[in-house]
Enzyme design. Structure first.
Site, PDB file in Angstrom:
ATOM      1  N   HIS A  40      -2.095   3.395  70.810  1.00 44.96           N
ATOM      2  CA  HIS A  40      -1.099   3.332  71.887  1.00 44.96           C
ATOM      3  C   HIS A  40      -1.699   2.644  73.128  1.00 44.96           C
ATOM      4  CE1 HIS A  40       0.416   7.315  69.995  1.00 44.96           C
ATOM      5  NE2 HIS A  40       1.292   6.391  69.665  1.00 44.96           N
TER       6      HIS A  40
ATOM      7  N   LYS B 299      11.232  18.826  67.796  1.00 42.90           N
ATOM      8  CA  LYS B 299      10.004  18.551  67.041  1.00 42.90           C
ATOM      9  C   LYS B 299       8.947  19.562  67.443  1.00 42.90           C
ATOM     10  CE  LYS B 299       8.906  13.773  65.653  1.00 42.90           C
ATOM     11  NZ  LYS B 299       8.106  12.635  66.121  1.00 42.90           N
TER      12      LYS B 299
ATOM     13  N   ARG C 151       2.249  -1.250  62.720  1.00 45.63           N
ATOM     14  CA  ARG C 151       0.973  -1.081  62.036  1.00 45.63           C
ATOM     15  C   ARG C 151       0.996  -1.676  60.639  1.00 45.63           C
ATOM     16  NH1 ARG C 151       1.068   5.054  63.578  1.00 45.63           N
ATOM     17  NH2 ARG C 151       3.230   4.402  63.499  1.00 45.63           N
TER      18      ARG C 151
ATOM     19  N   SER D 214      -0.742   9.433  65.547  1.00 44.70           N
ATOM     20  CA  SER D 214      -0.877  10.752  66.175  1.00 44.70           C
ATOM     21  C   SER D 214      -0.968  11.836  65.101  1.00 44.70           C
ATOM     22  CB  SER D 214       0.311  11.032  67.089  1.00 44.70           C
ATOM     23  OG  SER D 214       0.381  10.088  68.108  1.00 44.70           O
TER      24      SER D 214
HETATM   25  P1  ADP Z   1       7.297   7.518  67.501  1.00 41.15           P
HETATM   26  O1  ADP Z   1       7.448   8.950  67.104  1.00 41.15           O
HETATM   27  O2  ADP Z   1       8.437   6.992  68.321  1.00 41.15           O
HETATM   28  O3  ADP Z   1       6.902   6.563  66.400  1.00 41.15           O
HETATM   29  P2  ADP Z   1       4.589   7.367  68.406  1.00 41.15           P
HETATM   30  O4  ADP Z   1       4.050   8.035  69.613  1.00 41.15           O
HETATM   31  O5  ADP Z   1       4.056   7.799  67.084  1.00 41.15           O
HETATM   32  O6  ADP Z   1       6.131   7.572  68.541  1.00 41.15           O
HETATM   33  O7  ADP Z   1       4.420   5.805  68.521  1.00 41.15           O
HETATM   34  C1  ADP Z   1       4.924   5.075  69.599  1.00 41.15           C
HETATM   35  C2  ADP Z   1       4.813   3.592  69.314  1.00 41.15           C
HETATM   36  O8  ADP Z   1       3.451   3.238  69.184  1.00 41.15           O
HETATM   37  C3  ADP Z   1       5.477   3.124  68.018  1.00 41.15           C
HETATM   38  O9  ADP Z   1       5.999   1.842  68.240  1.00 41.15           O
HETATM   39  C4  ADP Z   1       4.342   3.042  67.046  1.00 41.15           C
HETATM   40  O10 ADP Z   1       4.585   2.095  66.020  1.00 41.15           O
HETATM   41  C5  ADP Z   1       3.236   2.567  67.961  1.00 41.15           C
HETATM   42  N1  ADP Z   1       1.914   2.930  67.457  1.00 41.15           N
HETATM   43  C6  ADP Z   1       1.507   4.140  67.040  1.00 41.15           C
HETATM   44  N2  ADP Z   1       0.223   4.097  66.617  1.00 41.15           N
HETATM   45  C7  ADP Z   1      -0.171   2.805  66.764  1.00 41.15           C
HETATM   46  C8  ADP Z   1      -1.374   2.095  66.469  1.00 41.15           C
HETATM   47  N3  ADP Z   1      -2.399   2.700  65.904  1.00 41.15           N
HETATM   48  N4  ADP Z   1      -1.416   0.789  66.761  1.00 41.15           N
HETATM   49  C9  ADP Z   1      -0.339   0.173  67.293  1.00 41.15           C
HETATM   50  N5  ADP Z   1       0.826   0.767  67.570  1.00 41.15           N
HETATM   51  C10 ADP Z   1       0.915   2.067  67.316  1.00 41.15           C
END
Ligand code: ADP
Length: 164
Positions: A17, A41, A90, A128
């Site tokens: 992120h 959630k 990803r 996450s």
């Molecule tokens: P959501 O539940 O909306 O997917 P996340 O917090 O998991 O929320 O992710 C937010 C954004 O960050 C999403 O667009 C996700 O694809 C991106 N993201 C998550 N992990 C990575 C990573 N390792 N590299 C690049 N983008 C990421």
């Protein structure tokens, strides 16, 4: 003024992120990191805590703001007068869902464009959920999340074990 929203759960925020935020902050005039207040959630940290964590980590960026939101992303985007959404991609597995959401959002709000940033190779495996899985078993998460938030994550799991 190019104002973009980078929405997500950020539960917890990872280096993946942080990388997307850093790169998009260089592309747009203003980034609002939108922290989804997903009350149904089962989250590790509530939205206010996630906002505080992100604000602390993003102090150095003067064009990045953090705000919690609930409800539809399109409504948040309209409220913030932003017509760009940033999402990270990803792997192919992210793609189908992201495409569907981006298209649905455009039907709802035709001025809205979604920009996808391809993840840095170093973080393409990182999510996450993986961090939570590792942390729940006492694994080393120092390669996944900023050092300053590790004690909070560890404490959250120690606490949840104690009350079980
Ligand atoms: P959501 O539940 O909306 O997917 P996340 O917090 O998991 O929320 O992710 C937010 C954004 O960050 C999403 O667009 C996700 O694809 C991106 N993201 C998550 N992990 C990575 C990573 N390792 N590299 C690049 N983008 C990421």
């Amino acid at each position: 003024m190019k104002r973009a929203i980078y929405p997500g759960s950020f539960d917890p925020v990872t280096f993946g992120h942080m990388d997307i935020i850093r790169r998009s902050a260089g592309m747009f005039d203003e980034i609002i990191v939108g922290v989804l207040n997903n009350s149904q959630k089962n989250s590790l940290f509530n939205a206010d805590v996630r906002v505080t964590i992100l604000e602390g980590l993003l102090k150095e960026f003067d064009n990045v703001y953090v705000e919690a939101f609930d409800g539809l992303l399109v409504d948040f985007a309209k409220k913030k007068d932003a017509n760009i959404i940033v999402r990270g991609l990803r792997a192919v597995t992210d793609f189908e869902y992201e495409l569907q959401i981006a298209q649905t959002n455009r039907v709802e709000y035709p001025k809205l464009d979604t920009v996808f940033l391809v993840t840095d190779l170093n973080y393409s495996y990182l999510s996450s959920s993986i961090v939570k899985e590792f942390a729940s078993f006492g694994g080393d998460i120092s390669k996944f999340v900023p050092e300053s938030i590790i004690p909070m994550i560890e404490d959250a799991y120690t606490y949840s074990k104690r009350i079980k």
